[in-house]
Design an enzyme around this catalytic site. Sequence first.
Site, PDB file in Angstrom:
ATOM      1  N   SER A 225     -11.737  -7.324   7.932  1.00  0.00           N
ATOM      2  CA  SER A 225     -11.003  -7.339   9.205  1.00  0.00           C
ATOM      3  C   SER A 225     -11.336  -6.129  10.077  1.00  0.00           C
ATOM      4  O   SER A 225     -10.989  -6.106  11.252  1.00  0.00           O
ATOM      5  CB  SER A 225      -9.500  -7.342   8.912  1.00  0.00           C
ATOM      6  OG  SER A 225      -9.153  -6.186   8.173  1.00  0.00           O
TER       7      SER A 225
ATOM      8  N   LYS B 211     -11.568  -3.981  -5.078  1.00  0.00           N
ATOM      9  CA  LYS B 211     -12.852  -4.112  -4.367  1.00  0.00           C
ATOM     10  C   LYS B 211     -14.007  -3.575  -5.210  1.00  0.00           C
ATOM     11  O   LYS B 211     -14.728  -2.656  -4.808  1.00  0.00           O
ATOM     12  CB  LYS B 211     -12.802  -3.413  -3.008  1.00  0.00           C
ATOM     13  CG  LYS B 211     -11.789  -4.041  -2.062  1.00  0.00           C
ATOM     14  CD  LYS B 211     -11.944  -3.540  -0.649  1.00  0.00           C
ATOM     15  CE  LYS B 211     -11.013  -4.224   0.313  1.00  0.00           C
ATOM     16  NZ  LYS B 211      -9.592  -3.934   0.131  1.00  0.00           N
TER      17      LYS B 211
ATOM     18  N   LYS C 192      -0.020  -7.478  -3.646  1.00  0.00           N
ATOM     19  CA  LYS C 192      -1.327  -6.814  -3.741  1.00  0.00           C
ATOM     20  C   LYS C 192      -1.093  -5.313  -3.794  1.00  0.00           C
ATOM     21  O   LYS C 192      -0.308  -4.773  -3.010  1.00  0.00           O
ATOM     22  CB  LYS C 192      -2.142  -7.179  -2.504  1.00  0.00           C
ATOM     23  CG  LYS C 192      -3.511  -6.559  -2.455  1.00  0.00           C
ATOM     24  CD  LYS C 192      -4.285  -7.051  -1.265  1.00  0.00           C
ATOM     25  CE  LYS C 192      -4.092  -6.191  -0.042  1.00  0.00           C
ATOM     26  NZ  LYS C 192      -4.562  -4.815  -0.170  1.00  0.00           N
TER      27      LYS C 192
ATOM     28  N   ASP D 148       0.841  -1.200   0.000  1.00  0.00           N
ATOM     29  CA  ASP D 148       0.000   0.000   0.000  1.00  0.00           C
ATOM     30  C   ASP D 148       0.874   1.247   0.000  1.00  0.00           C
ATOM     31  O   ASP D 148       0.893   2.023   0.964  1.00  0.00           O
ATOM     32  CB  ASP D 148      -0.936  -0.019   1.216  1.00  0.00           C
ATOM     33  CG  ASP D 148      -1.888  -1.202   1.167  1.00  0.00           C
ATOM     34  OD1 ASP D 148      -2.095  -1.747   0.063  1.00  0.00           O
ATOM     35  OD2 ASP D 148      -2.417  -1.593   2.223  1.00  0.00           O
TER      36      ASP D 148
ATOM     37  N   HIS E 119      -3.062  -1.253  -4.640  1.00  0.00           N
ATOM     38  CA  HIS E 119      -4.258  -0.445  -4.904  1.00  0.00           C
ATOM     39  C   HIS E 119      -3.829   0.538  -5.987  1.00  0.00           C
ATOM     40  O   HIS E 119      -3.159   1.529  -5.685  1.00  0.00           O
ATOM     41  CB  HIS E 119      -4.678   0.330  -3.652  1.00  0.00           C
ATOM     42  CG  HIS E 119      -5.214  -0.529  -2.556  1.00  0.00           C
ATOM     43  ND1 HIS E 119      -6.513  -0.960  -2.524  1.00  0.00           N
ATOM     44  CD2 HIS E 119      -4.637  -1.025  -1.425  1.00  0.00           C
ATOM     45  CE1 HIS E 119      -6.724  -1.682  -1.422  1.00  0.00           C
ATOM     46  NE2 HIS E 119      -5.594  -1.752  -0.747  1.00  0.00           N
TER      47      HIS E 119
ATOM     48  N   GLN F 178      -8.127  -4.381  12.575  1.00  0.00           N
ATOM     49  CA  GLN F 178      -7.872  -5.308  13.692  1.00  0.00           C
ATOM     50  C   GLN F 178      -6.909  -6.393  13.223  1.00  0.00           C
ATOM     51  O   GLN F 178      -7.085  -6.951  12.139  1.00  0.00           O
ATOM     52  CB  GLN F 178      -9.192  -5.957  14.138  1.00  0.00           C
ATOM     53  CG  GLN F 178     -10.280  -4.940  14.451  1.00  0.00           C
ATOM     54  CD  GLN F 178     -11.596  -5.603  14.796  1.00  0.00           C
ATOM     55  OE1 GLN F 178     -11.995  -5.599  15.945  1.00  0.00           O
ATOM     56  NE2 GLN F 178     -12.250  -6.170  13.812  1.00  0.00           N
TER      57      GLN F 178
ATOM     58  N   ASP G  32     -19.924  -2.418  -8.039  1.00  0.00           N
ATOM     59  CA  ASP G  32     -20.996  -1.725  -8.771  1.00  0.00           C
ATOM     60  C   ASP G  32     -21.787  -2.737  -9.607  1.00  0.00           C
ATOM     61  O   ASP G  32     -21.534  -3.942  -9.547  1.00  0.00           O
ATOM     62  CB  ASP G  32     -20.367  -0.635  -9.653  1.00  0.00           C
ATOM     63  CG  ASP G  32     -21.272   0.579  -9.780  1.00  0.00           C
ATOM     64  OD1 ASP G  32     -22.503   0.384  -9.915  1.00  0.00           O
ATOM     65  OD2 ASP G  32     -20.752   1.712  -9.745  1.00  0.00           O
TER      66      ASP G  32
ATOM     67  N   GLY H 255       0.606  -6.051   5.292  1.00  0.00           N
ATOM     68  CA  GLY H 255       0.960  -4.744   4.744  1.00  0.00           C
ATOM     69  C   GLY H 255       1.936  -4.011   5.618  1.00  0.00           C
ATOM     70  O   GLY H 255       3.151  -4.228   5.563  1.00  0.00           O
TER      71      GLY H 255
HETATM   72  O1  6AU Z   1      -1.640  -5.044   6.921  1.00  0.00           O
HETATM   73  P1  6AU Z   1      -2.268  -3.718   6.705  1.00  0.00           P
HETATM   74  O2  6AU Z   1      -3.291  -3.365   7.741  1.00  0.00           O
HETATM   75  O3  6AU Z   1      -1.248  -2.618   6.520  1.00  0.00           O
HETATM   76  O4  6AU Z   1      -2.997  -3.787   5.268  1.00  0.00           O
HETATM   77  C1  6AU Z   1      -4.045  -4.663   5.021  1.00  0.00           C
HETATM   78  C2  6AU Z   1      -4.438  -4.622   3.571  1.00  0.00           C
HETATM   79  C3  6AU Z   1      -4.983  -3.290   3.110  1.00  0.00           C
HETATM   80  C4  6AU Z   1      -6.466  -3.462   3.096  1.00  0.00           C
HETATM   81  O5  6AU Z   1      -7.058  -2.715   2.051  1.00  0.00           O
HETATM   82  C5  6AU Z   1      -6.653  -4.946   2.864  1.00  0.00           C
HETATM   83  O6  6AU Z   1      -5.470  -5.565   3.344  1.00  0.00           O
HETATM   84  N1  6AU Z   1      -7.811  -5.542   3.543  1.00  0.00           N
HETATM   85  C6  6AU Z   1      -8.740  -6.282   2.809  1.00  0.00           C
HETATM   86  C7  6AU Z   1      -8.550  -6.718   1.459  1.00  0.00           C
HETATM   87  C8  6AU Z   1      -7.335  -7.318   1.034  1.00  0.00           C
HETATM   88  O7  6AU Z   1      -9.446  -6.730   0.680  1.00  0.00           O
HETATM   89  C9  6AU Z   1      -9.898  -6.729   3.406  1.00  0.00           C
HETATM   90  C10 6AU Z   1     -10.056  -6.569   4.791  1.00  0.00           C
HETATM   91  O8  6AU Z   1     -11.020  -7.045   5.356  1.00  0.00           O
HETATM   92  N2  6AU Z   1      -9.087  -5.953   5.483  1.00  0.00           N
HETATM   93  C11 6AU Z   1      -7.963  -5.438   4.907  1.00  0.00           C
HETATM   94  O9  6AU Z   1      -7.132  -4.881   5.623  1.00  0.00           O
HETATM   95  O10 6AU Z   1      -4.532  -3.061   1.794  1.00  0.00           O
END
Ligand code: 6AU
Length: 521
Positions: A355, A295, A262, A240, A264, A415, A298, A434
């Site tokens: 999450s 994500k 992954k 990210d 964005h 979380q 639409d 991430g």
């Molecule tokens: O480990 P983080 O918290 O820095 O990043 C988590 C990554 C972010 C969120 O957009 C994504 O995972 N994410 C997703 C996804 C992948 O769709 C779903 C979710 O429920 N929680 C979540 O954090 O890029």
Amino acid sequence: MGAIDQLILQLFDIEAFKFGSFKLKSGIQSPIYIDLRVIISYPDILRSVANHMNNILQNSNVSFNEICGVPYTALPIASIICVDYKRPMLLRRKEAKNYGTKKIIEGKFRPNDRCIIIEDIVTTGSSVIETAESLWAEGLQVTDAIVLIDREQHGEKNLQEKNIRLHRVLKISEVLDCLVRHGKITEEVSKNVSEFIHGNQMQLPTLKIEIEDKNISIPIRQRFQTIIKEKKSNLCLSADLTSLDEIIELSNLIGKNICMLKIHCDILTDFSMDKIQELKDVSRRLNFLLLEDRKFADIGNTVALQYTKGLFQIAEWADLVTVHVLPGEGIVQALEQAAQTINESRGCLLIAQMSSKGALTNNEDYVNGVIKCAEKYSDFVIGFISQSRLTTSDKYLHCTPGVHLTNTGDQLGQQYVTPRQAIDGRGADIVIVGRAILDSINRVKTAEAYQQECYQVYEELHLSSLYSSLSSPSSSIIRETHLFTTRTFTKVNLLGGSFNVKLYHNTNVNNSYTSVDVETE
Ligand code: 6AU
């Protein structure tokens, strides 16, 4: 004299067949030894062998895109056939490279291409099967093998069991008949060898456990499974970052440790199709999938446009995309249709649970709707973004974000759980990490640590399911986890003997199953 007799006599003259008493690799004493390696020293004979195999290829009407020779003796034969037919050749390495791409199959091919295997001699068929397994794992179709000599020691049946048809230029019985007719060996020697052949029928000692819905037949799913297995990584880096240049630089460093990257794309300040192509090249070279975490949410028509058009043209470069099923199944139908215009295999992950605190997705009816949609579009949906295991079917890869070894959350509702909680507790196959990596002092070292931790827990879990599948009264585990570094998983006491147990995916398109191969030591 017929062409076949002529070939047999030529092989006899160059001592490709030896009669006497020979100790084989297995320790068995054999009255015949066949050494076809010598043919490479006789260009005319080598050419004649290739011609005979060419004839079989022509007469069998098997359609194919590539030819793969089994190292080593079959390689020059395969080369000649490829040149004659103007067909591309593939090569299976004996060992995967431990640097660079770690490829096991060399040469260019596309998923679903048909490949013919060329081998010099078949006894049990195990080297043909091993080659076919590597090709299946890459999404190729293998249904036929051509060999110069069939020793008639059950190889044909062993291959048949794996849905591979055996075509051969010579059977050992034909060789013996011909040599007797031409006075090269006595009736007695021939009889001796025949008796040996009949008394040494060698079935592959295979215990097959079929799991019905192990559907790994679609190429992107296969590729994903292969990457995870080959790289020993179930780590997805959530990059990210807002600079594509930085992501490319980072993926060059961390690509070897991850199965998926992954991004964005809509947060990138320097996005261009050239740069994203550069990232795609890195992903191919270092063997990981690219997931655009778009994500989509639409109606079908809009989403198809968002997927294929605009600045990002996501479908051109993203192997996988994330999709909310909120608008109904039309969204997945639209993406699947749009993906069919792309030359490469594409898939998606459905967002089933999130999450973040208070997520409205955490609702049983909603999740059931997502699972139903996955079932309906199971050729395109290869898994879920989820916080728990949603189905008992292992058709779907469960990808879990919200993973951190030390933090429990952020200020905006995220979380976290640990990798062990995600994999062991919640049934994740893929762990999405991430900021735990991005914000660390040494991103490369941290990524390595996450890779190791995630895969170790994953393997432990898979091993325990292997244990339970083998825990019948006739089997018991005698040694445990020390063999993780190879493809051999463990040793078991089975049916009174000690065996090495290998777990592998048989990805033959028509007959997908996971099987546990049992080999005697
Ligand atoms: O480990 P983080 O918290 O820095 O990043 C988590 C990554 C972010 C969120 O957009 C994504 O995972 N994410 C997703 C996804 C992948 O769709 C779903 C979710 O429920 N929680 C979540 O954090 O890029």
